[in-house]
Design a protein around this motif. Structure first.
Motif, PDB file in Angstrom:
ATOM      1  N   THR A   1       0.814  -1.219   0.000  1.00 39.51           N
ATOM      2  CA  THR A   1       0.000   0.000   0.000  1.00 39.51           C
ATOM      3  C   THR A   1       0.848   1.270   0.000  1.00 39.51           C
ATOM      4  N   ASP A   2       2.170   1.103   0.079  1.00 35.83           N
ATOM      5  CA  ASP A   2       3.110   2.224   0.077  1.00 35.83           C
ATOM      6  C   ASP A   2       2.900   3.163   1.260  1.00 35.83           C
ATOM      7  N   VAL A   3       2.473   2.626   2.397  1.00 33.74           N
ATOM      8  CA  VAL A   3       2.325   3.414   3.626  1.00 33.74           C
ATOM      9  C   VAL A   3       3.689   3.590   4.259  1.00 33.74           C
ATOM     10  N   ALA A   4       4.012   4.810   4.634  1.00 34.56           N
ATOM     11  CA  ALA A   4       5.346   5.111   5.163  1.00 34.56           C
ATOM     12  C   ALA A   4       5.470   4.755   6.637  1.00 34.56           C
ATOM     13  N   ASN A   5       6.680   4.426   7.056  1.00 35.96           N
ATOM     14  CA  ASN A   5       6.970   4.321   8.488  1.00 35.96           C
ATOM     15  C   ASN A   5       6.992   5.714   9.091  1.00 35.96           C
ATOM     16  N   THR A   6       6.457   5.851  10.302  1.00 36.01           N
ATOM     17  CA  THR A   6       6.410   7.130  11.008  1.00 36.01           C
ATOM     18  C   THR A   6       6.766   6.902  12.480  1.00 36.01           C
ATOM     19  N   PRO A   7       6.856   7.958  13.276  1.00 33.33           N
ATOM     20  CA  PRO A   7       7.075   7.766  14.715  1.00 33.33           C
ATOM     21  C   PRO A   7       5.956   6.993  15.412  1.00 33.33           C
ATOM     22  N   ASP A   8       4.769   6.890  14.786  1.00 32.66           N
ATOM     23  CA  ASP A   8       3.638   6.188  15.392  1.00 32.66           C
ATOM     24  C   ASP A   8       3.458   4.760  14.885  1.00 32.66           C
ATOM     25  N   THR A   9       4.346   4.299  14.018  1.00 35.13           N
ATOM     26  CA  THR A   9       4.260   2.928  13.515  1.00 35.13           C
ATOM     27  C   THR A   9       4.608   1.946  14.626  1.00 35.13           C
ATOM     28  N   VAL A  10       3.850   0.843  14.710  1.00 36.10           N
ATOM     29  CA  VAL A  10       4.139  -0.180  15.726  1.00 36.10           C
ATOM     30  C   VAL A  10       4.870  -1.355  15.087  1.00 36.10           C
ATOM     31  N   TYR A  11       5.780  -1.954  15.849  1.00 43.14           N
ATOM     32  CA  TYR A  11       6.617  -3.047  15.389  1.00 43.14           C
ATOM     33  C   TYR A  11       6.634  -4.146  16.442  1.00 43.14           C
ATOM     34  N   TYR A  12       6.699  -5.388  15.998  1.00 38.44           N
ATOM     35  CA  TYR A  12       6.966  -6.467  16.946  1.00 38.44           C
ATOM     36  C   TYR A  12       8.401  -6.314  17.450  1.00 38.44           C
ATOM     37  N   ILE A  13       8.599  -6.569  18.750  1.00 40.50           N
ATOM     38  CA  ILE A  13       9.911  -6.301  19.344  1.00 40.50           C
ATOM     39  C   ILE A  13      10.680  -7.576  19.689  1.00 40.50           C
ATOM     40  N   GLY A  14      10.118  -8.757  19.359  1.00 43.21           N
ATOM     41  CA  GLY A  14      10.845  -9.996  19.571  1.00 43.21           C
ATOM     42  C   GLY A  14      11.312 -10.168  21.007  1.00 43.21           C
ATOM     43  N   SER A  15      12.565 -10.540  21.172  1.00 40.05           N
ATOM     44  CA  SER A  15      13.104 -10.849  22.496  1.00 40.05           C
ATOM     45  C   SER A  15      13.302  -9.635  23.393  1.00 40.05           C
ATOM     46  N   SER A  16      13.162  -8.423  22.867  1.00 37.62           N
ATOM     47  CA  SER A  16      13.217  -7.248  23.736  1.00 37.62           C
ATOM     48  C   SER A  16      12.059  -7.258  24.737  1.00 37.62           C
ATOM     49  N   GLN A  17      11.051  -8.063  24.460  1.00 37.50           N
ATOM     50  CA  GLN A  17       9.950  -8.238  25.410  1.00 37.50           C
ATOM     51  C   GLN A  17      10.424  -8.817  26.741  1.00 37.50           C
ATOM     52  N   LYS A  18      11.508  -9.566  26.714  1.00 35.67           N
ATOM     53  CA  LYS A  18      11.986 -10.219  27.942  1.00 35.67           C
ATOM     54  C   LYS A  18      12.287  -9.199  29.042  1.00 35.67           C
ATOM     55  N   ALA A  19      12.695  -7.987  28.652  1.00 38.39           N
ATOM     56  CA  ALA A  19      12.958  -6.952  29.648  1.00 38.39           C
ATOM     57  C   ALA A  19      11.681  -6.555  30.388  1.00 38.39           C
ATOM     58  N   VAL A  20      10.553  -6.613  29.699  1.00 34.08           N
ATOM     59  CA  VAL A  20       9.261  -6.302  30.326  1.00 34.08           C
ATOM     60  C   VAL A  20       8.901  -7.383  31.343  1.00 34.08           C
ATOM     61  N   ILE A  21       9.112  -8.656  30.969  1.00 37.76           N
ATOM     62  CA  ILE A  21       8.798  -9.766  31.875  1.00 37.76           C
ATOM     63  C   ILE A  21       9.721  -9.734  33.088  1.00 37.76           C
ATOM     64  N   ALA A  22      11.001  -9.444  32.863  1.00 38.33           N
ATOM     65  CA  ALA A  22      11.944  -9.348  33.985  1.00 38.33           C
ATOM     66  C   ALA A  22      11.526  -8.236  34.941  1.00 38.33           C
ATOM     67  N   THR A  23      11.060  -7.128  34.397  1.00 39.75           N
ATOM     68  CA  THR A  23      10.581  -6.019  35.233  1.00 39.75           C
ATOM     69  C   THR A  23       9.412  -6.474  36.104  1.00 39.75           C
ATOM     70  N   ALA A  24       8.488  -7.218  35.523  1.00 45.96           N
ATOM     71  CA  ALA A  24       7.331  -7.713  36.279  1.00 45.96           C
ATOM     72  C   ALA A  24       7.764  -8.636  37.419  1.00 45.96           C
TER      73      ALA A  24
END
Length: 386
Positions: free
Chosen positions: A114-137
């Motif tokens: 669709t030729d939609v551009a990436n912007t500061p509001d685009t969301v991305y899967y973060i893979g293993s960076s999620q582990k920092a969230v679980i460790a925080t919990a």
């Protein structure tokens, strides 16, 4: 008497009877009016005036839904901006330096169809960076007295293989020695996932570095058990909201975001292809989360500013558990703390300095267009220092 005389007499009689009835009616009205006193009339008027005036029910007012403004792009640091352009970076980059965001910008396209551009509001899967969230919990629950990171896993999961020797710290540091779960393309519940991890058993005694996603699936499950809440309910209330993160979640809400990205991998012939992605329920607690670059920056800042965990927990999180340098969700490197994440089509390099004065977030929706993605992060630090 003649018939005509009889008719005249009947008419006279009817006339007098009618006149009499009229007089009787007037007399009744006169008496009734006379019996109503002026005071009664005044009281009647007062009662009428005191009766509430019935108004038409007010129409319910529907509150206007606030329209969230798009985040404006920032490119104050031209050197870094030009560097990312020159290496073909596709995604969103955010750079914070000593109290100011000097870069928050999207590069190339979020969706090539669709030729939609990436912007500061685009969301991305973060893979293993999620582990920092679980460790925080986990560390938050320790602060509340719900657990101790040196407790055995068997304390919370009695049937866990070698659970009396494996500690929560081993899971956090990736030194548990478990075999772990192999992802499949089918939906799975957290309970079923833990049962499979238990069934797979162990490959060695705890203590040796062996990176394994399943360590954090087990930790996520323990967060649910001890908090009494679904994982994302807890994370939303205790991590996302305190940090001010508004566009983060897991795969079940990814497509509901206004600006989701599509992940790509470059083929040998140079074409872009969306790679195979397993059902993300298989990555419970270790790779099913998404964020914007702004939200990841807010998470880093909240950790650094001790909004999420205290000093003692912070020290535990960023103390290496092996020669790998991995602590709890982050690697502890000279000068900065780093988390990395790769999911089919997405690539993440996130870091913040030990002082907290610098944050560099790179979220990409092309998995393999840049070799040594972490080195790009390091190069940005060099450019900042220059």
């Amino acid at each position: 008497m003649s018939r005509s005389s009889k008719r005249r007499n009947k008419k006279k009689r009817d006339f007098y009877i009618g006149i009499g009835l009229i007089f009787i009616l007037l007399a009744v009205v006169f008496v009734a009016v006379k019996w109503i006193t002026p005071a009664e009339l005044e009281n009647a008027d007062k009662q009428k005036d005191s009766e509430p005036v019935k108004k038409a029910p007010a129409k319910p007012v529907t509150p206007k839904k606030e329209v969230e403004k798009e985040t404006a792009s920032v490119a104050d640091n031209k050197v870094i901006d030009e560097y990312l352009e020159s290496i073909g970076f596709s995604g969103t980059a955010l750079v914070y330096r000593e109290g100011k965001i000097v870069l928050n910008k999207g590069y190339k396209t979020a969706n090539r169809d669709t030729d939609v551009a990436n912007t500061p509001d685009t969301v991305y899967y973060i893979g293993s960076s999620q582990k920092a969230v679980i460790a925080t919990a986990i560390l938050q629950l320790e602060e509340r007295g719900k657990l101790n990171v040196d407790d055995s896993v068997a304390t919370y999961l009695p049937d866990f293989p070698n659970g009396s020797r494996i500690t929560l710290r081993n899971l956090l540091n990736h030194t548990s020695g478990i075999v772990g779960h192999t992802e499949k393309n089918e939906k799975i519940t957290p309970e079923e996932l833990i049962q499979d991890i238990e069934a797979q058993g162990i490959k060695r005694q705890p203590g040796k570095w062996d990176y394994n996603d399943s360590n954090y699936s087990v930790l996520a499950f323990i967060v649910e058990q001890l908090s009494g809440e679904k994982l994302m309910t807890y994370v939303q209330k205790k991590i996302f909201e305190p940090a001010g993160m508004k566009h983060s979640g897991i795969y079940t809400t990814f497509d509901k975001e206004k600006k989701p990205s599509v992940g790509y991998k470059i083929q040998k012939d140079g074409t872009y292809k969306t790679p195979y992605l397993p059902d993300l329920s298989q990555l419970y607690g270790c790779g099913d989360m998404y964020m914007t670059a702004t939200d990841m920056y807010l998470f880093d800042r909240a950790l650094s500013d001790r909004k999420l965990i205290n000093d003692a927990s912070f020290e535990k999180m960023f103390t290496a558990g092996s020669a790998s340098g991995y602590g709890m969700g982050f690697y502890e490197d000279p000068g900065s703390y780093n988390s990395h994440g790769v999911l089919s089509g997405w690539n993440v390099s996130n870091s913040f300095s030990h002082s907290g004065k610098t944050v560099v977030v790179l979220l990409s929706n092309v998995q393999n267009n840049i070799k040594s993605f972490g080195k790009v992060n390091n190069r940005i630090y060099q450019l900042l220092n220059n």
